[in-house]
Write a protein that holds these residues in place. Structure first.
Motif, PDB file in Angstrom:
ATOM      1  N   VAL A 158       0.858  -1.188   0.000  1.00 20.24           N
ATOM      2  CA  VAL A 158       0.000   0.000   0.000  1.00 20.24           C
ATOM      3  C   VAL A 158       0.894   1.237   0.000  1.00 20.24           C
ATOM      4  O   VAL A 158       1.779   1.381   0.842  1.00 20.24           O
ATOM      5  N   ARG A 159       0.640   2.128  -0.965  1.00 22.12           N
ATOM      6  CA  ARG A 159       1.419   3.359  -1.104  1.00 22.12           C
ATOM      7  C   ARG A 159       0.506   4.565  -0.963  1.00 22.12           C
ATOM      8  O   ARG A 159      -0.647   4.524  -1.388  1.00 22.12           O
ATOM      9  N   SER A 160       1.057   5.639  -0.413  1.00 19.43           N
ATOM     10  CA  SER A 160       0.318   6.894  -0.276  1.00 19.43           C
ATOM     11  C   SER A 160       0.658   7.823  -1.430  1.00 19.43           C
ATOM     12  O   SER A 160       1.760   7.762  -1.982  1.00 19.43           O
ATOM     13  N   GLY A 161      -0.280   8.695  -1.757  1.00 15.39           N
ATOM     14  CA  GLY A 161      -0.034   9.665  -2.814  1.00 15.39           C
ATOM     15  C   GLY A 161      -0.968  10.849  -2.695  1.00 15.39           C
ATOM     16  O   GLY A 161      -1.859  10.886  -1.840  1.00 15.39           O
ATOM     17  N   GLU A 162      -0.735  11.835  -3.546  1.00 16.98           N
ATOM     18  CA  GLU A 162      -1.557  13.049  -3.579  1.00 16.98           C
ATOM     19  C   GLU A 162      -1.845  13.425  -5.023  1.00 16.98           C
ATOM     20  O   GLU A 162      -1.016  13.210  -5.904  1.00 16.98           O
ATOM     21  N   ALA A 163      -3.015  14.013  -5.220  1.00 21.81           N
ATOM     22  CA  ALA A 163      -3.372  14.617  -6.501  1.00 21.81           C
ATOM     23  C   ALA A 163      -4.001  15.962  -6.177  1.00 21.81           C
ATOM     24  O   ALA A 163      -4.765  16.074  -5.218  1.00 21.81           O
ATOM     25  N   SER A 164      -3.660  16.990  -6.953  1.00 19.96           N
ATOM     26  CA  SER A 164      -4.194  18.316  -6.637  1.00 19.96           C
ATOM     27  C   SER A 164      -4.434  19.129  -7.897  1.00 19.96           C
ATOM     28  O   SER A 164      -3.930  18.810  -8.968  1.00 19.96           O
ATOM     29  N   ASP A 165      -5.206  20.179  -7.724  1.00 19.55           N
ATOM     30  CA  ASP A 165      -5.446  21.152  -8.778  1.00 19.55           C
ATOM     31  C   ASP A 165      -5.565  22.508  -8.116  1.00 19.55           C
ATOM     32  O   ASP A 165      -6.179  22.644  -7.045  1.00 19.55           O
ATOM     33  N   THR A 166      -4.975  23.526  -8.729  1.00 25.32           N
ATOM     34  CA  THR A 166      -5.032  24.896  -8.227  1.00 25.32           C
ATOM     35  C   THR A 166      -5.514  25.799  -9.347  1.00 25.32           C
ATOM     36  O   THR A 166      -5.040  25.694 -10.475  1.00 25.32           O
TER      37      THR A 166
END
Length: 119
Positions: A69-77
């Motif tokens: 299990v891996r952690s991650g992030e996705a974002s938009d600005t």
């Protein structure tokens, strides 16, 4: 006279409670949603007033084909005359999302957060 003072105090207390509840309704002007499935993330943050920097940050965990299990992030600005920000992400081939949470920011300050979703 005593009855009048009690009635006046009761009305003042009721007005204070009402004013406090109305104030809290306007405190959170942003709305956020997160739809998480094993294969995709869809999140949307809406802020009622244009002219600000809006950011949507989605944190997630995914299980790879190797079982880790891996952690991650996705974002938009977004800047300027916008009132919503959207993040869409598909899982990599063979991976499955297991957890997610979204946060909405206005001018760098957190405004709204979704609950955690576990699959």
């Amino acid at each position: 006279m005593r009855k009048f003072k009690k009635m006046l105090l009761g009305m003042a207390l009721a007005m204070g409670v009402f004013a406090g509840s109305v104030g809290s309704c306007y405190a959170a002007t942003g709305s956020i949603m997160l739809d998480l499935t094993v294969s995709s993330i869809y999140s949307k943050y809406v802020y009622a007033e244009p002219g600000h920097q809006l950011k949507l940050l989605v944190r997630y965990q995914e299980r790879g084909v190797d079982g880790i299990v891996r952690s991650g992030e996705a974002s938009d600005t977004q800047f300027g005359n916008v009132t919503e920000v959207v993040v869409i992400r598909s899982a990599q081939s063979g991976c499955q999302y297991t957890w997610g949470r979204a946060s909405g920011y206005v001018d760098g300050e957190i405004d709204a957060a979704s609950g955690s979703i576990s699959l």
